[in-house]
Design a protein around this motif. Structure first.
Motif, PDB file in Angstrom:
ATOM      1  N   ARG A  95     -14.376 -74.102 -88.932  1.00 17.55           N
ATOM      2  CA  ARG A  95     -15.129 -72.857 -89.053  1.00 17.55           C
ATOM      3  C   ARG A  95     -16.622 -73.071 -88.803  1.00 17.55           C
ATOM      4  N   GLU A 141     -19.581 -74.057 -86.619  1.00 18.12           N
ATOM      5  CA  GLU A 141     -19.637 -74.000 -85.164  1.00 18.12           C
ATOM      6  C   GLU A 141     -20.787 -74.773 -84.544  1.00 18.12           C
ATOM      7  N   PHE A 142     -21.725 -75.268 -85.356  1.00 15.90           N
ATOM      8  CA  PHE A 142     -22.920 -75.864 -84.785  1.00 15.90           C
ATOM      9  C   PHE A 142     -23.141 -77.306 -85.243  1.00 15.90           C
ATOM     10  N   TYR A 192     -36.309 -79.091 -84.593  1.00 12.98           N
ATOM     11  CA  TYR A 192     -34.941 -78.811 -85.029  1.00 12.98           C
ATOM     12  C   TYR A 192     -34.152 -78.271 -83.833  1.00 12.98           C
ATOM     13  N   LYS A 204     -29.977 -77.066 -82.558  1.00 14.56           N
ATOM     14  CA  LYS A 204     -28.546 -76.941 -82.855  1.00 14.56           C
ATOM     15  C   LYS A 204     -27.817 -76.623 -81.565  1.00 14.56           C
ATOM     16  N   GLU A 256     -23.765 -75.380 -80.047  1.00 11.35           N
ATOM     17  CA  GLU A 256     -22.401 -74.941 -80.340  1.00 11.35           C
ATOM     18  C   GLU A 256     -21.425 -76.098 -80.138  1.00 11.35           C
ATOM     19  N   MET A 296     -35.837 -82.125 -79.315  1.00 12.60           N
ATOM     20  CA  MET A 296     -36.921 -82.830 -78.608  1.00 12.60           C
ATOM     21  C   MET A 296     -37.780 -81.857 -77.814  1.00 12.60           C
TER      22      MET A 296
END
Lengths: 246, 216
Positions: free
Chosen positions: B127, B129-130, B157, B159, B161, B178
């Motif tokens: 569940r 997703e990231f 930061y 993220k 999928e 980055m």
């Protein structure tokens, strides 16, 4: 072998105890409700349209929220908009973000048209935007989420054969907002809201039969058509509620 | 973010060997990407930059509870991100080995970028997703004689999928982080109070030496 999709104790118990006919009767209402319902709400507040040689870019809002528009959804709309006889000139979102780096990174991207105006005043930024040929920015916000699910399927195998029995269902909700900015006018041209719900059902009578609804694909098709009309129809499109009606 | 982590310095081939040996119970990622050149105006200073071996060969190794051991190589990506960044940020940029500089170097300052912290989270359940990555660099600005002007922590930061395999998703999340770091450095470096004062001093010195030349 036992498959859960995902399990719910009460429905699982009823499936185990029931016959095929009973299951079919129970499944009938769900099967008829299987499908997609969609709602589109366009609101256009200018008469601006895209002209020959002008491009549109589709960008995801990525302000570190828990959810953000999926890249495949962005790609779906970008590709669909550029296809067909009435295809628009769509700039690649990745190429645009690279050309405008670092100004469209998640933490730097303008949140309002005032921010955009401030950004375009920075040295070299307006020239770079002109080089891309982009006139309209479409910000996509939202995601597709599973909002409900239930039922259960039980499978068994023996010497005489194998089979499954049960019923599983799930409901996905694709909610997206598109905000269209006109770079020439430095203003918001309007918004499009899409809410597409899809209920999938998988009854199993020996063999599981999936009836799968794809609300994200439906949202992509609907949103693409709305954006196309938004950018090509000067008047009488998505003007919002009639003021005379209150 | 996970708490148990160990940052070691290994070379890229060792990362690959570690990955091969631990196939099935270890994940190995070498983050590689081209980073865009920032759309900014260069600062009117001549800057030296120290790319330390630690930065160039940076490898993060961490064992996640209930998961595999991760080995993440960031050395190549560090250079790919910082090199075009500094080339655009300053009127002149030159790689140097160390401070203090020889007076003949004719540089106004020296930058030492370091990657201080790297944290990540790879979801276990279906569940989630990231994949998420958080990293913190430190940018130390030196006078040519080795005196520290300022030390500035810059974090990013990212993220991604979890659509394909976990290694790809982690690599994409690291690249997003980055890019965020690069965005912050390129737009906020000159706004740091110590850097502002240092830039002003350099401008005054340059104006003074120009006047002296004209007077002679």
């Amino acid at each position: 072998m036992k498959l859960h999709c995902p399990p719910r104790r009460d429905s699982e118990t009823s499936v185990r105890g029931g016959s095929g006919r009973l299951l079919a009767l129970l499944a009938l209402p769900l099967l008829t409700s299987c499908g997609v319902t969609s709602r589109m709400e366009p609101y256009k507040q200018t008469d601006a349209v895209i002209n020959d040689g002008e491009q549109v870019v589709i960008l995801a809002r990525k302000h570190h929220a828990n959810r953000e528009a999926e890249q495949e959804f962005i790609d779906c709309i970008s590709e669909s908009l550029s296809k067909g006889r009435t295809g628009l000139e769509v700039h690649s979102s990745t190429a645009f973000e690279d050309m405008m780096y670092p100004w469209f990174e998640p933490s730097m991207a303008p949140l309002s048209t005032d921010d955009l105006a401030t950004l375009l005043e920075k040295p070299g930024v307006m020239d770079q935007v002109r080089d891309t040929g982009v006139r309209f920015l479409v910000w996509l916000d939202g995601s597709t989420e599973r909002v409900a699910s239930g039922g259960g399927i039980t499978c068994a195998a023996g010497v005489g054969g194998a089979g499954c029995m049960g019923l599983a269902w799930w409901e996905d909700d694709a909610r997206y907002d598109a905000t269209v900015w006109d770079i020439d006018e430095l203003s918001s041209a309007g918004t499009i809201h899409a809410d597409v719900k899809g209920r999938s059902v998988m009854p199993a009578l020996v063999i599981p039969l999936p009836f799968i609804a794809r609300p994200q694909a439906a949202a992509c098709r609907g949103m693409t058509e709305q954006i196309r009309q938004f950018l090509t129809t000067p008047e009488g499109y998505g003007a919002g509620p009639d003021p005379e009606l209150g | 973010m996970r708490s148990a982590r160990l940052t070691v310095k290994l070379s890229a081939p060792l990362v690959a060997i570690a990955g091969a040996l631990g196939a099935g119970c270890a994940s190995s990622v070498i983050v590689q990407s081209d980073f865009p050149t920032p759309l900014i105006q260069p600062l009117p200073v001549r800057m030296g930059v120290i790319y330390s071996p630690e930065l160039q060969d940076y490898v993060h190794a961490e064992s996640l509870p209930q998961q595999s051991t991760w080995t993440i190589g960031l050395g190549n990506a560090n250079l790919a991100m910082l090199s075009p960044l500094f080339e655009t940020m300053f009127a002149e940029i030159r790689t140097v080995e160390d401070v203090p500089l020889d007076p003949s170097a004719q540089l106004d300052g020296v930058l030492l970028p370091e990657l201080e912290k790297f944290e990540f989270d790879v979801p276990i359940g279906t569940r989630d997703e990231f994949v998420e990555v958080w990293m913190q660099y430190s940018l130390t600005l030196f006078e040519p004689d080795g005196e520290v002007v300022t030390e500035w922590p810059v974090s990013g930061y990212g993220k991604a999928e979890l659509t394909g395999n976990r290694e790809d998703a982690l690599s994409r999340a690291a690249i997003v982080a980055m890019r965020e770091v690069g965005a912050t450095i390129s737009t906020k470096f000159a706004e740091q109070p110590d850097v502002q004062y240092w830039l002003e001093e350099n401008r005054n010195e340059a104006a003074l030496s120009a006047e002296t030349r004209l007077g002679n």
